[in-house]
Enzyme design. Sequence first.
Site, PDB file in Angstrom:
ATOM      1  N   GLN A 106      29.331  -1.202  21.124  1.00  0.00           N
ATOM      2  CA  GLN A 106      30.026  -1.745  19.954  1.00  0.00           C
ATOM      3  C   GLN A 106      30.901  -0.627  19.379  1.00  0.00           C
ATOM      4  O   GLN A 106      30.390   0.405  18.962  1.00  0.00           O
ATOM      5  CB  GLN A 106      29.038  -2.211  18.886  1.00  0.00           C
ATOM      6  CG  GLN A 106      29.753  -2.877  17.706  1.00  0.00           C
ATOM      7  CD  GLN A 106      28.840  -3.122  16.516  1.00  0.00           C
ATOM      8  OE1 GLN A 106      28.199  -2.200  16.018  1.00  0.00           O
ATOM      9  NE2 GLN A 106      28.778  -4.358  16.051  1.00  0.00           N
ATOM     10  N   TYR A 188      33.279  -2.923   7.145  1.00  0.00           N
ATOM     11  CA  TYR A 188      33.920  -1.761   7.758  1.00  0.00           C
ATOM     12  C   TYR A 188      35.430  -1.998   7.880  1.00  0.00           C
ATOM     13  O   TYR A 188      35.933  -3.021   7.431  1.00  0.00           O
ATOM     14  CB  TYR A 188      33.261  -1.435   9.104  1.00  0.00           C
ATOM     15  CG  TYR A 188      31.797  -1.078   8.925  1.00  0.00           C
ATOM     16  CD1 TYR A 188      31.406  -0.176   7.937  1.00  0.00           C
ATOM     17  CD2 TYR A 188      30.809  -1.661   9.698  1.00  0.00           C
ATOM     18  CE1 TYR A 188      30.068   0.137   7.739  1.00  0.00           C
ATOM     19  CE2 TYR A 188      29.470  -1.359   9.503  1.00  0.00           C
ATOM     20  CZ  TYR A 188      29.106  -0.452   8.520  1.00  0.00           C
ATOM     21  OH  TYR A 188      27.788  -0.148   8.312  1.00  0.00           O
ATOM     22  N   ARG A 236      32.513  -8.888  16.612  1.00  0.00           N
ATOM     23  CA  ARG A 236      31.499  -9.237  15.595  1.00  0.00           C
ATOM     24  C   ARG A 236      32.212  -9.538  14.277  1.00  0.00           C
ATOM     25  O   ARG A 236      33.038  -8.762  13.811  1.00  0.00           O
ATOM     26  CB  ARG A 236      30.480  -8.114  15.397  1.00  0.00           C
ATOM     27  CG  ARG A 236      29.428  -8.506  14.363  1.00  0.00           C
ATOM     28  CD  ARG A 236      28.207  -7.618  14.400  1.00  0.00           C
ATOM     29  NE  ARG A 236      27.107  -8.301  15.054  1.00  0.00           N
ATOM     30  CZ  ARG A 236      25.819  -8.011  14.871  1.00  0.00           C
ATOM     31  NH1 ARG A 236      25.468  -7.043  14.078  1.00  0.00           N
ATOM     32  NH2 ARG A 236      24.887  -8.688  15.498  1.00  0.00           N
ATOM     33  N   ARG A 335      15.599  -6.193  14.768  1.00  0.00           N
ATOM     34  CA  ARG A 335      14.262  -5.745  14.344  1.00  0.00           C
ATOM     35  C   ARG A 335      13.144  -6.357  15.177  1.00  0.00           C
ATOM     36  O   ARG A 335      12.099  -5.738  15.387  1.00  0.00           O
ATOM     37  CB  ARG A 335      14.086  -6.048  12.863  1.00  0.00           C
ATOM     38  CG  ARG A 335      14.939  -5.121  12.000  1.00  0.00           C
ATOM     39  CD  ARG A 335      15.123  -5.654  10.616  1.00  0.00           C
ATOM     40  NE  ARG A 335      15.803  -6.944  10.607  1.00  0.00           N
ATOM     41  CZ  ARG A 335      16.071  -7.654   9.522  1.00  0.00           C
ATOM     42  NH1 ARG A 335      15.708  -7.192   8.346  1.00  0.00           N
ATOM     43  NH2 ARG A 335      16.704  -8.806   9.605  1.00  0.00           N
TER      44      ARG A 335
HETATM   45  C1  LIG Z   1      18.278  -0.205  12.310  1.00  0.00           C
HETATM   46  C2  LIG Z   1      19.422  -1.169  12.331  1.00  0.00           C
HETATM   47  C3  LIG Z   1      20.695  -0.709  12.622  1.00  0.00           C
HETATM   48  C4  LIG Z   1      21.749  -1.599  12.673  1.00  0.00           C
HETATM   49  N1  LIG Z   1      22.996  -1.141  13.066  1.00  0.00           N
HETATM   50  C5  LIG Z   1      23.978  -2.023  13.300  1.00  0.00           C
HETATM   51  C6  LIG Z   1      25.179  -1.612  13.930  1.00  0.00           C
HETATM   52  O1  LIG Z   1      25.322  -0.469  14.359  1.00  0.00           O
HETATM   53  N2  LIG Z   1      26.163  -2.530  14.078  1.00  0.00           N
HETATM   54  C7  LIG Z   1      26.005  -3.831  13.658  1.00  0.00           C
HETATM   55  O2  LIG Z   1      26.937  -4.625  13.811  1.00  0.00           O
HETATM   56  N3  LIG Z   1      24.866  -4.239  13.118  1.00  0.00           N
HETATM   57  C8  LIG Z   1      23.845  -3.394  12.951  1.00  0.00           C
HETATM   58  N4  LIG Z   1      22.649  -3.837  12.479  1.00  0.00           N
HETATM   59  C9  LIG Z   1      22.455  -5.282  12.260  1.00  0.00           C
HETATM   60  C10 LIG Z   1      21.793  -5.924  13.489  1.00  0.00           C
HETATM   61  O3  LIG Z   1      22.598  -5.821  14.643  1.00  0.00           O
HETATM   62  C11 LIG Z   1      21.464  -7.412  13.237  1.00  0.00           C
HETATM   63  O4  LIG Z   1      22.654  -8.134  13.105  1.00  0.00           O
HETATM   64  C12 LIG Z   1      20.612  -7.623  11.990  1.00  0.00           C
HETATM   65  O5  LIG Z   1      19.584  -6.652  11.886  1.00  0.00           O
HETATM   66  C13 LIG Z   1      19.977  -9.015  11.991  1.00  0.00           C
HETATM   67  O6  LIG Z   1      19.157  -9.189  13.119  1.00  0.00           O
HETATM   68  P1  LIG Z   1      17.532  -9.066  13.070  1.00  0.00           P
HETATM   69  O7  LIG Z   1      17.071 -10.002  11.968  1.00  0.00           O
HETATM   70  O8  LIG Z   1      17.099  -9.504  14.431  1.00  0.00           O
HETATM   71  O9  LIG Z   1      17.184  -7.661  12.753  1.00  0.00           O
HETATM   72  C14 LIG Z   1      21.568  -2.964  12.383  1.00  0.00           C
HETATM   73  C15 LIG Z   1      20.288  -3.412  12.061  1.00  0.00           C
HETATM   74  C16 LIG Z   1      19.221  -2.537  12.047  1.00  0.00           C
HETATM   75  C17 LIG Z   1      17.847  -3.064  11.735  1.00  0.00           C
END
Ligand SMILES: Cc1cc2nc3c(=O)[nH]c(=O)nc-3n(C[C@H](O)[C@H](O)[C@H](O)COP(=O)(O)O)c2cc1C
Length: 406
Positions: A106, A188, A236, A335
Amino acid sequence: MNNTSADVPLLFTPIKLRSVTARNRIVSSPMCQYLSDDGAPEDWQLVNFGRFAMGGCGIVFGEETAVEARGRKTHHCAGIYKDSHIAAYRRITDFIRSQGAVPAIQLGHCGRRASQHGPLKDRAALTEAERPWQGISPSPLPPTPDGVIPREMDISDIRATIVAWREATQRSVDAGYDICEIHGAHGYLIHQFLSPLSNLRTDAYGGDLEGRMRYALEVVEAVREVWPQDKPLFFRTSAVEGPGGVWGIEETLVLVRELKQRGVDMVDCSSGGIALGGEGGLSAVPRVPGFQAGYAREIRRETGMPTVVVGMISDARHAEMILREGHADLVALARGLMDDPNWPLHAARELGCADPLALVHAREAQRLRQLEQHSKAYPPGSAVEIPFGVEEQVAYSWAKGIAERR
Ligand SMILES: Cc1cc2nc3c(=O)[nH]c(=O)nc-3n(C[C@H](O)[C@H](O)[C@H](O)COP(=O)(O)O)c2cc1C
C-alpha cells in the site's frame, strides 16, 4: 473472471485479478508498524507479515508505505523512497510468495499528518528536539485544531509528489510486489485533496468535485503507467468521512467510476479520517461486525467495480455470507489476523473445506494432521494405560486425572 463451485466456499475459491491469482479471498489488511528505520522494514515486518502468509491468507499487505520521506507520519513509518529500500522489501515479498500468498504493497503520503509520534504516544506532535518537519497539504489547514499548520502545496509540489508516487511504484515492482494499492483514505494526502473540508483551493486542484478529484486521478494515472499492465491496482477509499464530514457515498461513486476508467481493478472500502474540526473521525461508523460492507456493496452494485470489504470481520460464516450475497469480492482482516494469524486455516475448518491443512506449509500440515488423528482417536475423557516401565502401566484419564502408581 472467477470460477466458483457450490461445494467450495466462496471464501476459498481462487480469484484471478489480471494475471495474478490469489489462492483464496482472504486479505491481510494494511497495518502500519511504526518500526522502520529511515523507511526500510526490519525483521519485525518479515515475521509479522510473514505469519499471515503462513496462516493461509490469499493476499498479504504490508503497511502504508510512504512514497517520499516527508510523506511519513512519524520518523518510524515505512517508506519506499530510496532505491536502497528495494532489497529490504524483496526479502519480505520472497517469503510471502514462498508461502503461497500474493505480496501486496500500500503506497501512501500523509500530507498534513506529518511529524507526529505513533499511536503509542497518542500521535502527539514532535517537539523541536525531536527533529520535526513541516507537512504539505492542498490548503494550510492543520489536521487538528491545535495541530501544526502544513505548507500549502504549489504546482511544483504537486508535480514533485506525483513523480514520487511514480518512482515508488517502480521500486515496488522491483521489490517483487504483485498488487499495488494507492492509499486514498483516512485523511491522508489524497483524501485531503478530495474533501472540501481540507481543500480550499481555487485553482484546478480544488473547487468542485472534478477539481478536488484531479490530484487523486493524476496519481492513479502516474502509478498505472509504471505498474505492469498484467498486475492489479487497488485504491483504498474513505467511502464517507468522519462526523460532520461532507464527502459521502455519492461522491465516492463518482470517484470510483473515474478510477475504473483509469485502470483501477479493485476498491478497498474504508471510511473516516477527516471530520469537522479536524482529524479523529476514523470512528465515523459504529463498529459492528462488517460495518463497512454496505459501502462495498453499494460501490460494487452501482459501478461494477470489484470491492474489498473490511472492518470487524472475524466470523468465517459472516465472511462467506458477505461474498455470497455479492457485497464484495475480497474480505480483509486486520485485528482479527493479529489475534489469530491462522484465521484462514480455522475458517477453512469452520466452513467445511475438504483439506484445510493444504493452506499451511507441508512441514506444518504433516504434524497438524497427526494432531488431528490423535485427537480423533482419543477424544477428551478417553481412558488409557500409560507405560511407566516395561511391566508397569498407570491408568490415565484427562477427566479423572493420573492414577497413583500401585
Ligand atoms: C495496527 C493497525 C495499523 C493499521 N495501519 C493501516 C495502514 O497502514 N493503512 C490503512 O489503510 N489502514 C490501516 N489500518 C486499518 C486496517 O487496515 C483496517 O482497515 C481496520 O483496522 C479495520 O479492520 P479490522 O476491524 O479487521 O481491524 C490499520 C489498523 C491497525 C489495527
